[in-house]
Design a protein around this motif. Structure first.
Motif, mmCIF file in Angstrom:
data_model
loop_
_atom_site.group_PDB
_atom_site.id
_atom_site.type_symbol
_atom_site.label_atom_id
_atom_site.label_comp_id
_atom_site.label_asym_id
_atom_site.label_seq_id
_atom_site.Cartn_x
_atom_site.Cartn_y
_atom_site.Cartn_z
ATOM 1 N N ARG A 37 11.971 -3.350 -8.820
ATOM 2 C CA ARG A 37 11.630 -1.950 -8.622
ATOM 3 C C ARG A 37 10.196 -1.842 -8.137
ATOM 4 O O ARG A 37 9.374 -2.715 -8.388
ATOM 5 N N GLN A 38 9.933 -0.754 -7.440
ATOM 6 C CA GLN A 38 8.588 -0.502 -6.943
ATOM 7 C C GLN A 38 8.290 0.981 -7.023
ATOM 8 O O GLN A 38 9.007 1.793 -6.435
ATOM 9 N N ALA A 39 7.253 1.294 -7.758
ATOM 10 C CA ALA A 39 6.787 2.673 -7.876
ATOM 11 C C ALA A 39 5.689 2.912 -6.845
ATOM 12 O O ALA A 39 5.026 1.966 -6.405
ATOM 13 N N PRO A 40 5.471 4.159 -6.453
ATOM 14 C CA PRO A 40 4.434 4.457 -5.459
ATOM 15 C C PRO A 40 3.069 3.945 -5.886
ATOM 16 O O PRO A 40 2.632 4.177 -7.021
ATOM 17 N N GLU A 88 7.850 6.152 -16.864
ATOM 18 C CA GLU A 88 7.286 4.975 -16.196
ATOM 19 C C GLU A 88 8.352 4.090 -15.561
ATOM 20 O O GLU A 88 8.022 3.137 -14.852
ATOM 21 N N ASP A 89 9.619 4.406 -15.770
ATOM 22 C CA ASP A 89 10.703 3.691 -15.082
ATOM 23 C C ASP A 89 10.968 4.270 -13.692
ATOM 24 O O ASP A 89 11.766 3.710 -12.928
ATOM 25 N N GLN A 118 16.574 5.461 -5.347
ATOM 26 C CA GLN A 118 15.485 6.104 -6.087
ATOM 27 C C GLN A 118 15.946 6.504 -7.486
ATOM 28 O O GLN A 118 17.009 7.124 -7.644
ATOM 29 N N VAL A 119 15.126 6.174 -8.466
ATOM 30 C CA VAL A 119 15.331 6.620 -9.841
ATOM 31 C C VAL A 119 14.103 7.419 -10.253
ATOM 32 O O VAL A 119 12.983 6.922 -10.146
#
Length: 123
Positions: A37-40, A88-89, A118-119
């Motif tokens: 996963r990758q968050a902005p 935070e997920d 997207q989650v």
């Protein structure tokens, strides 16, 4: 090999989602599979892996105990059951597959990668 993810969406904190990743390759059962996963603004993070059909499973520290990875080889599908979701997920979740993976936590070890789903988890 093409990988197509689905199942992402918007959920409140504490909720659950189940992601799926369908592989086009018939030899799916012999591949190591994983979710990342990758968050902005953040680096890509290892989430979970399944070395091969019936093989060892590994989880990232931040999801261990809340997420479960599984695979259905008859349908060439990898799943990620995500429970007790937290803000935070929130991230784009991508699946990956490889035939000669050495380090299951390393994105570049995998030969094939999906576009992601997207989650978003609200507080």
């Amino acid at each position: 090999v093409q990988l197509v993810e689905s199942g992402g969406g918007f959920v409140q904190a504490g909720g659950s989602l189940r992601l799926s990743c369908v592989a086009s390759e018939r030899t799916f059962s012999s591949y190591a599979m994983a979710w990342f996963r990758q968050a902005p603004g953040k680096e890509r993070e290892f989430v979970a892996s399944s070395k091969w059909a019936g093989g060892a499973q590994y989880y990232g520290d931040t999801v261990n105990g809340r997420f479960v990875i599984s695979r259905d080889n008859t349908k060439r599908t990898l799943h990620l059951q995500m429970n007790d979701l937290r803000p935070e997920d929130t991230a784009v979740y991508s699946c990956a597959a490889g035939d000669g993976v050495v380090d299951v936590t390393r994105w570049t070890d995998y030969d094939y990668r999906g576009q992601g789903t997207q989650v978003t988890v609200s507080s």
